[in-house]
Design a protein around this motif. Structure first.
Motif, short mmCIF file in Angstrom:
data_model
loop_
_atom_site.label_atom_id
_atom_site.label_comp_id
_atom_site.label_asym_id
_atom_site.label_seq_id
_atom_site.Cartn_x
_atom_site.Cartn_y
_atom_site.Cartn_z
N PRO A 14 2.10 -1.82 35.85
CA PRO A 14 1.49 -2.43 37.03
C PRO A 14 2.53 -2.58 38.14
O PRO A 14 3.69 -2.85 37.88
CB PRO A 14 1.01 -3.79 36.53
N SER A 15 2.08 -2.42 39.37
CA SER A 15 2.98 -2.51 40.50
C SER A 15 3.05 -3.93 41.04
O SER A 15 2.08 -4.68 40.99
CB SER A 15 2.52 -1.57 41.62
N VAL A 21 -0.63 0.99 40.40
CA VAL A 21 0.34 1.11 39.33
C VAL A 21 1.43 2.06 39.81
O VAL A 21 1.21 2.90 40.69
CB VAL A 21 -0.28 1.65 38.02
N VAL A 22 2.63 1.90 39.26
CA VAL A 22 3.71 2.83 39.53
C VAL A 22 3.97 3.63 38.27
O VAL A 22 3.78 3.15 37.16
CB VAL A 22 4.99 2.13 40.01
N TRP A 23 4.39 4.88 38.45
CA TRP A 23 4.54 5.75 37.28
C TRP A 23 5.63 6.78 37.55
O TRP A 23 6.01 7.04 38.69
CB TRP A 23 3.23 6.44 36.94
N THR A 24 6.14 7.32 36.46
CA THR A 24 7.08 8.43 36.54
C THR A 24 6.64 9.50 35.55
O THR A 24 6.01 9.21 34.53
CB THR A 24 8.53 8.02 36.21
N ARG A 25 6.98 10.72 35.87
CA ARG A 25 6.70 11.82 34.96
C ARG A 25 7.73 12.91 35.17
O ARG A 25 8.03 13.28 36.31
CB ARG A 25 5.30 12.38 35.20
N THR A 26 8.27 13.41 34.08
CA THR A 26 9.12 14.59 34.11
C THR A 26 8.38 15.71 33.39
O THR A 26 7.98 15.56 32.24
CB THR A 26 10.47 14.32 33.44
#
Length: 268
Positions: A14-15, A21-26
């Protein structure tokens, strides 16, 4: 950056912004090119040193990114991003556009440089959204009620009546806020509910019955129309990471905690 955000795959939380929401993806060799399902959301992405807007999709999006590409994103709940970006959602539908094409190139470049210099670009995106939110009027709270009603399986007519709009005005407001009309948004939200339940182990027939489809054949047709794939293909071709990416937290506790009062399913 916190160790929890390092490494491969997809991570989300959650942001601090509250409606995102915040997210990362590689991108890995296993999930490169895997489809992202439509979810009614708009994302602001920081990738390759650039800020990019991912508009609301009306069908599955098939990203083209090299293995090792790193994404940092903020996914805004339906109806939230247009007020921050200053552009109607329907102008972004099915698009991936540079922020510089929406705001001035100088501002977009400055913000991208700010994220590039940040120790934690995830927190940097949050600061950007919080700062922008102080500069603009907040999204109309009526929009949350529309999403809640449609996500709860209400008809478009019942939703319009509950929020005090006629059908034509609801359609116009929905185009600007969500990128498509309420009927399409309802289909997208229902698709997300169905995929989530099948992933949790529910049978196709039970899923169809519990999510408002007439029968399993209706579910199959809708999945094909909205994704271009069968439900089995959706389950096998969209990895856990990408499917989480697509969920937009509409059905999650994080979303409902900001959307619905006192645990209720609808605000009428």
């Amino acid at each position: 950056m916190d160790d929890a955000w390092d490494g491969q795959g997809y991570r989300e939380r959650p942001s601090r912004f509250g409606r995102a929401v915040v997210w990362t993806r590689t991108v890995t060799a296993l999930d490169a090119g895997m489809p992202v399902l439509p979810d009614g959301c708009i994302d602001l992405l920081w990738v390759g040193g650039r800020l990019v807007i991912a508009g609301p999709d009306s069908t599955a999006h098939h990203p083209e990114a090299a293995v090792g590409t790193r994404y940092v994103g903020m996914r805004f709940f339906p109806g939230t991003a247009p007020a921050l970006l200053g552009v109607p959602a329907h102008e972004l539908r099915d698009q991936r556009v540079e922020l510089a094409d929406v705001w001035s190139a100088a501002v977009a470049r400055r913000l991208a440089d700010e994220l590039g210099d940040a120790d934690d670009p995830v927190a940097g995106l949050e600061r950007l959204a919080l700062r922008r939110a102080r500069e603009v009027a907040p999204p109309d709270p009526l929009l949350r009620r529309v999403v809640a009603a449609l996500d709860n399986g209400w008809t478009v007519g019942a939703t319009a009546e509950a929020v005090g709009l006629n059908a034509r005005m609801l359609h116009r407001r929905s185009l600007a806020a969500f990128g498509y009309g309420p009927k399409t948004l309802a289909r997208v939200l229902r698709l997300q509910r169905a995929v989530a339940r099948v992933r949790d182990g529910m049978s196709f027939a039970e899923t169809a019955a519990s999510t408002g489809y007439a029968d399993q054949a209706h579910l199959a047709r809708e999945v094909r129309d909205l994704t271009g794939m069968s439900l089995r293909e959706v389950l096998t071709r969209s990895s856990d990471a990408v499917s989480e990416d697509a969920q937009c937290a509409v059905g999650s506790a994080a979303y409902r905690s900001t959307l619905l009062p006192s645990g209720s399913r609808i605000t009428a």
